[in-house]
Scaffold this active site. Structure first.
Site, PDB file in Angstrom:
ATOM      1  N   GLU A   1      -4.993  15.164   0.170  1.00  0.00           N
ATOM      2  CA  GLU A   1      -3.127  14.755  -0.562  1.00  0.00           C
ATOM      3  C   GLU A   1      -3.176  15.502  -2.202  1.00  0.00           C
ATOM      4  O   GLU A   1      -4.179  15.441  -3.098  1.00  0.00           O
ATOM      5  CB  GLU A   1      -3.786  13.078  -0.966  1.00  0.00           C
TER       6      GLU A   1
ATOM      7  N   ARG B   1       8.028   5.690   1.043  1.00  0.00           N
ATOM      8  CA  ARG B   1       7.985   6.410   2.477  1.00  0.00           C
ATOM      9  C   ARG B   1       7.984   5.162   3.136  1.00  0.00           C
ATOM     10  O   ARG B   1       8.325   5.658   4.674  1.00  0.00           O
ATOM     11  CB  ARG B   1       6.650   6.137   2.992  1.00  0.00           C
TER      12      ARG B   1
ATOM     13  N   GLN C   1       1.095  -0.990   0.284  1.00  0.00           N
ATOM     14  CA  GLN C   1      -0.063   0.211  -0.190  1.00  0.00           C
ATOM     15  C   GLN C   1       0.411   1.427  -0.060  1.00  0.00           C
ATOM     16  O   GLN C   1       1.938   1.627   0.532  1.00  0.00           O
ATOM     17  CB  GLN C   1      -1.012  -0.166   1.277  1.00  0.00           C
TER      18      GLN C   1
ATOM     19  N   ASP D   1     -13.047   8.682   2.147  1.00  0.00           N
ATOM     20  CA  ASP D   1     -12.005   8.140   1.454  1.00  0.00           C
ATOM     21  C   ASP D   1     -12.135   8.515  -0.337  1.00  0.00           C
ATOM     22  O   ASP D   1     -12.040   7.301  -0.518  1.00  0.00           O
ATOM     23  CB  ASP D   1     -11.313   6.584   1.718  1.00  0.00           C
TER      24      ASP D   1
ATOM     25  N   HIS E   1       0.729  12.361   1.206  1.00  0.00           N
ATOM     26  CA  HIS E   1      -0.610  11.763   1.747  1.00  0.00           C
ATOM     27  C   HIS E   1       0.414  13.141   2.822  1.00  0.00           C
ATOM     28  O   HIS E   1      -0.219  12.488   3.565  1.00  0.00           O
ATOM     29  CB  HIS E   1       0.036  10.860   2.251  1.00  0.00           C
TER      30      HIS E   1
HETATM   31  O1  LIG Z   1      -2.830   4.126   6.410  1.00  0.00           O
HETATM   32  P1  LIG Z   1      -2.349   4.432   5.090  1.00  0.00           P
HETATM   33  O2  LIG Z   1      -1.335   2.966   4.322  1.00  0.00           O
HETATM   34  O3  LIG Z   1      -0.700   5.147   5.332  1.00  0.00           O
HETATM   35  O4  LIG Z   1      -3.007   4.672   4.272  1.00  0.00           O
HETATM   36  C1  LIG Z   1      -4.401   5.781   4.952  1.00  0.00           C
HETATM   37  C2  LIG Z   1      -5.097   5.627   3.652  1.00  0.00           C
HETATM   38  O5  LIG Z   1      -4.150   6.843   2.148  1.00  0.00           O
HETATM   39  C3  LIG Z   1      -5.332   7.432   1.477  1.00  0.00           C
HETATM   40  O6  LIG Z   1      -5.728   8.168   1.626  1.00  0.00           O
HETATM   41  C4  LIG Z   1      -6.481   6.362   1.230  1.00  0.00           C
HETATM   42  O7  LIG Z   1      -6.745   7.194   0.260  1.00  0.00           O
HETATM   43  C5  LIG Z   1      -7.252   5.519   1.581  1.00  0.00           C
HETATM   44  O8  LIG Z   1      -7.630   4.352   1.256  1.00  0.00           O
HETATM   45  C6  LIG Z   1      -5.894   4.405   3.130  1.00  0.00           C
HETATM   46  O9  LIG Z   1      -6.937   3.882   3.840  1.00  0.00           O
END
Ligand SMILES: O=P(O)(O)OC[C@H]1O[C@H](O)[C@H](O)[C@@H](O)[C@@H]1O
Length: 317
Positions: free
Chosen positions: A293, A126, A121, A243, A196
């Site tokens: 973001e 990062r 993800q 989201d 982000h």
């Molecule tokens: O917890 P993380 O991996 O940092 O991601 C946190 C969030 O980031 C973004 O805004 C995405 O759109 C979300 O779907 C996600 O849950």
């Protein structure tokens, strides 16, 4: 701000100054030799010190009293204080500074994938240690340029040679960044990316303006199958979980953080935006922040030696 550059072919190495080409500092692991960083000379208003968890941290100090902090781990800006001492960024209370997990808060990098997608993800940028490529001071404004290149860790997930440069400049009432991704491979690659940004906030009072009319991809309820729509609201608020991706977002968005500040987010070439607040999924802290973001959701395709650049400027009036 400059309104530059969708895509350009740069000869490799040209993106770096002679200073950085000769004296580039590399700190790939979390066990960084801070002493070797300390011994270098940096531009006025740029300091290196040990941050949380012993991780190296760059501080930018403006003569006007504003300050920013950037961790080399993740290339993550964790603090932006304006001259009254108020930090406009937010680091989550569950953030860890162990050089292994990404720092949850501030302005984490999402590269080479915003996600969800085939690799972890938000990608691996990062989750890696960036190096210092350059430091500078222009008319009192301190500047640091960080660099990330592929290594065996990134190659294990994404088998390409790349260079990303992240230039961070602190002004009296604003912070600006320039992200440049260069394909240093012999084959083309594609990526998605985002900054982000977590803003400190009081969520009940937060509103975002400027996104009316954008096409939306709502990741609630299923992030893998976002629902297409169109934003009809002039003023977006956060009464519950949010989201949502905004495609072809404007070059300027306004965030009222609910605690007395209106933050102006300008960009060049960050074509999309994302709003996120986890609501009760993060019961202990959701009231204290909002993520607004700058993103590039559609794939950026780079041939060998091509670069992509995007700029962000966050400012208070
Ligand atoms: O917890 P993380 O991996 O940092 O991601 C946190 C969030 O980031 C973004 O805004 C995405 O759109 C979300 O779907 C996600 O849950």
């Amino acid at each position: 701000m400059a309104t530059s550059v969708a895509m350009a072919s740069l000869p490799l190495g040209r993106a770096l100054t002679p200073w950085s080409a000769d004296r580039r500092l590399r700190f790939r692991s979390s066990g960084i030799a801070l002493a070797s960083l300390d011994q270098k000379t940096y531009a006025q208003g740029v300091k290196i010190s040990e941050g949380n968890g012993g991780l190296p941290k760059v501080s930018l100090l403006s003569p006007h009293g504003s300050e920013a902090e950037i961790y080399l781990f993740g290339g993550c800006i964790t603090s932006w204080k304006v001259s009254n001492g108020k930090d406009l960024l937010f680091v989550r209370p569950d953030a860890v500074f162990n050089g292994k997990k990404p720092i949850s808060g501030g302005i984490p990098q999402c590269f080479p994938q915003f996600g969800p997608g085939p690799i972890q993800q938000h990608g691996f940028a990062r989750n890696m240690s960036w190096s210092i490529a350059d430091s500078d001071n222009v008319e009192g404004d301190p500047i640091i340029t960080l660099e990330l290149r592929d290594d065996p860790y990134s190659r294990s997930m994404w088998d390409f040679s790349f260079q990303t440069l992240y230039k961070v400049k602190l002004h009296s009432n604003s912070l600006s960044t320039v992200l440049t991704v260069t394909n240093t491979d012999k084959k083309p690659f594609s990526f998605t990316t985002a900054l982000h940004t977590y803003f400190r906030a009081s969520i009940a009072g937060v509103s975002v303006k400027g996104l009316k009319g954008c096409k939306t991809l709502n990741k609630d309820p299923d992030p893998s199958n976002p629902l297409e729509g169109k934003e009809e609201r002039e003023v977006i608020t956060f009464p519950g979980f949010v989201d949502c991706i905004y495609l072809d977002a404007p070059k300027e968005i306004f965030v009222d953080n609910g605690i007395g500040d209106v933050i102006n987010i300008q960009n060049s070439n960050w074509s999309d935006a994302v709003l996120w607040n986890p609501h009760m999924q993060m019961e202990s802290c959701y009231k204290d922040f909002v993520c607004v973001e700058n993103a590039k959701i559609g794939q950026v395709h780079l041939e060998p030696l091509q670069s992509w650049t995007a700029e962000q400027k966050i400012a208070i009036s």
